[in-house]
Motif scaffolding. Structure first.
Motif, PDB file in Angstrom:
ATOM      1  N   ASN A  83       3.534  -5.130  -5.664  1.00 22.17           N
ATOM      2  CA  ASN A  83       4.620  -4.908  -4.687  1.00 22.17           C
ATOM      3  C   ASN A  83       4.456  -3.569  -3.979  1.00 22.17           C
ATOM      4  O   ASN A  83       4.643  -3.460  -2.757  1.00 22.17           O
ATOM      5  N   ILE A  84       4.132  -2.536  -4.741  1.00 32.00           N
ATOM      6  CA  ILE A  84       3.974  -1.188  -4.172  1.00 32.00           C
ATOM      7  C   ILE A  84       2.752  -1.133  -3.265  1.00 32.00           C
ATOM      8  O   ILE A  84       2.817  -0.608  -2.140  1.00 32.00           O
ATOM      9  N   MET A  85       1.635  -1.672  -3.742  1.00 36.54           N
ATOM     10  CA  MET A  85       0.409  -1.649  -2.943  1.00 36.54           C
ATOM     11  C   MET A  85       0.568  -2.486  -1.678  1.00 36.54           C
ATOM     12  O   MET A  85       0.070  -2.107  -0.608  1.00 36.54           O
ATOM     13  N   PHE A  86       1.260  -3.619  -1.767  1.00 34.71           N
ATOM     14  CA  PHE A  86       1.553  -4.436  -0.590  1.00 34.71           C
ATOM     15  C   PHE A  86       2.368  -3.637   0.424  1.00 34.71           C
ATOM     16  O   PHE A  86       2.076  -3.647   1.621  1.00 34.71           O
ATOM     17  N   THR A  87       3.372  -2.922  -0.053  1.00 31.56           N
ATOM     18  CA  THR A  87       4.221  -2.127   0.837  1.00 31.56           C
ATOM     19  C   THR A  87       3.402  -1.070   1.566  1.00 31.56           C
ATOM     20  O   THR A  87       3.537  -0.895   2.788  1.00 31.56           O
ATOM     21  N   GLN A  88       2.578  -0.367   0.841  1.00 29.37           N
ATOM     22  CA  GLN A  88       1.788   0.706   1.453  1.00 29.37           C
ATOM     23  C   GLN A  88       0.771   0.156   2.447  1.00 29.37           C
ATOM     24  O   GLN A  88       0.589   0.720   3.536  1.00 29.37           O
ATOM     25  N   GLU A  89       0.120  -0.942   2.084  1.00 25.51           N
ATOM     26  CA  GLU A  89      -0.856  -1.531   2.996  1.00 25.51           C
ATOM     27  C   GLU A  89      -0.168  -2.141   4.217  1.00 25.51           C
ATOM     28  O   GLU A  89      -0.677  -2.056   5.340  1.00 25.51           O
ATOM     29  N   LEU A  90       1.006  -2.742   4.011  1.00 27.09           N
ATOM     30  CA  LEU A  90       1.776  -3.279   5.135  1.00 27.09           C
ATOM     31  C   LEU A  90       2.149  -2.166   6.101  1.00 27.09           C
ATOM     32  O   LEU A  90       2.038  -2.342   7.325  1.00 27.09           O
ATOM     33  N   ALA A  91       2.583  -1.029   5.576  1.00 23.53           N
ATOM     34  CA  ALA A  91       2.932   0.102   6.441  1.00 23.53           C
ATOM     35  C   ALA A  91       1.722   0.562   7.252  1.00 23.53           C
ATOM     36  O   ALA A  91       1.837   0.850   8.450  1.00 23.53           O
ATOM     37  N   SER A 134      -4.151   5.059 -10.910  1.00 19.88           N
ATOM     38  CA  SER A 134      -5.527   5.233 -10.443  1.00 19.88           C
ATOM     39  C   SER A 134      -6.043   3.979  -9.756  1.00 19.88           C
ATOM     40  O   SER A 134      -7.020   4.027  -9.003  1.00 19.88           O
ATOM     41  N   PHE A 135      -5.370   2.835  -9.989  1.00 24.28           N
ATOM     42  CA  PHE A 135      -5.788   1.582  -9.357  1.00 24.28           C
ATOM     43  C   PHE A 135      -5.316   1.497  -7.908  1.00 24.28           C
ATOM     44  O   PHE A 135      -5.831   0.703  -7.122  1.00 24.28           O
ATOM     45  N   ASN A 136      -4.335   2.322  -7.552  1.00 23.51           N
ATOM     46  CA  ASN A 136      -3.736   2.268  -6.217  1.00 23.51           C
ATOM     47  C   ASN A 136      -4.609   3.016  -5.223  1.00 23.51           C
ATOM     48  O   ASN A 136      -4.320   4.139  -4.822  1.00 23.51           O
ATOM     49  N   THR A 137      -5.699   2.367  -4.821  1.00 20.36           N
ATOM     50  CA  THR A 137      -6.618   2.944  -3.838  1.00 20.36           C
ATOM     51  C   THR A 137      -6.603   2.092  -2.574  1.00 20.36           C
ATOM     52  O   THR A 137      -6.169   0.930  -2.596  1.00 20.36           O
ATOM     53  N   LEU A 138      -7.080   2.662  -1.490  1.00 18.72           N
ATOM     54  CA  LEU A 138      -7.153   1.923  -0.231  1.00 18.72           C
ATOM     55  C   LEU A 138      -8.019   0.685  -0.385  1.00 18.72           C
ATOM     56  O   LEU A 138      -7.649  -0.405   0.070  1.00 18.72           O
ATOM     57  N   ALA A 139      -9.160   0.821  -1.049  1.00 14.19           N
ATOM     58  CA  ALA A 139     -10.074  -0.319  -1.217  1.00 14.19           C
ATOM     59  C   ALA A 139      -9.404  -1.440  -2.013  1.00 14.19           C
ATOM     60  O   ALA A 139      -9.500  -2.624  -1.652  1.00 14.19           O
TER      61      ALA A 139
END
Length: 289
Positions: free
Chosen positions: A175-183, A265-270
């Motif tokens: 959910n968090i990674m989706f939010t950041q990538e969506l932004a 540490s998993f929350n990377t752009l890639a």
């Protein structure tokens, strides 16, 4: 004039817990609220209670099980037929499943299907309605449970290893990674009238996790008297959905109405981009590519 008068707000998982409180309090501020739910009887009861409590008759119902992708597509089509725009989408629905791994109607692991893939597809299909708002917001209810996860994209369906607690925590990280990538993608596409943020509601005394069984249900039951009320737990969702101070902020993660860093540490752009691509494939959609 009430603060949210003329705002059309869709809240998923709106028949209990913080979703119900979020819907009720946004309705109290004058919003036209759509309750998206799986159970019609519960939805109609919640609708009656919110109307009676807030004296706001603009409370509608939309039906879909977010774990079933065709139901998500169907409800999105219905929303397009009925509403000229959506001003706020609150992706609140989320569940922890049982000790035995289950799969959805589409063959996806149920935690992944309900907590990530359904909201991902719904947001994709409603983006054009959100873009018709002068200033739209997408609020994704995550959790600090993301810290208690074992994320891997090589086994996103948890076919090799499954635990209800780890799956729930991982879905909250998604959910968090989706939010950041969506932004990031909204900015890249020059879409300036839609923002998105995620949040941790706190340890809330709701019924979630009861179906997980075993020791985890017992621990949650013991801890429930010390947890926040749903009213307190909904405060950050309501804040992100309505407060003028966050109108222009996008990609944030909030707790107690304040931004917090995401420590994973998993929350990377890639990894975020790979998660996005896998989510598109699993939901058969293309979304801000």
């Amino acid at each position: 004039m009430t603060p949210l008068q003329d705002k059309i707000i869709l809240v998923t998982g709106a028949t209990s817990g913080i979703g119900e409180v979020t819907a009720r309090e946004l309705a109290r501020q004058g919003a036209h609220v759509i309750l998206l739910a799986r159970n019609r009887e519960k939805a109609e009861r919640t609708q009656r209670e919110i109307i009676a409590t807030t004296n706001n008759p603009l409370i509608d119902i939309a039906m879909a099980d977010l774990s079933v992708l065709q139901e998500v597509r169907d409800v999105a089509a219905q929303l397009h037929d009925k509403y000229p725009r959506i001003d706020v989408l609150v992706n609140n629905a989320g569940l922890m499943f049982g000790a035995e791994r289950e799969v959805s109607a589409d063959g996806n692991e149920m935690t992944l299907a309900t907590n990530h893939l359904g909201p991902f597809l719904l947001t994709s299909l409603l983006l054009d309605l959100l873009q018709k708002s002068p200033a739209a917001r997408i609020v994704n209810v995550a959790s600090m449970a993301y810290k208690f996860s074992k994320p891997t994209l090589d086994d996103i369906q948890s076919a090799r290893s499954y635990s209800p607690m780890w799956e729930y925590g991982t879905s909250k990280l998604w959910n968090i990674m989706f939010t950041q990538e969506l932004a990031r993608r909204l900015r890249a596409h020059g879409i300036t009238n839609v923002t998105t943020n995620s949040l941790h509601p706190g340890a809330v005394a709701t019924g979630y996790g009861q179906q997980s069984g075993g020791w985890l249900s017992a621990v949650l039951a013991l801890g429930r008297p010390f947890m926040l009320s749903p009213e307190k737990g909904a405060e950050t969702s309501i804040f992100l959905a309505s407060d003028p101070s966050v109108a222009a902020i996008s990609g944030g993660y909030y707790s107690k109405k304040k931004p917090e860093p995401v420590k994973s540490s998993f929350n990377t752009l890639a990894n975020s981009q790979r998660l996005w691509a896998m989510s598109e494939e699993l939901t058969d959609t293309k979304f801000l590519d």
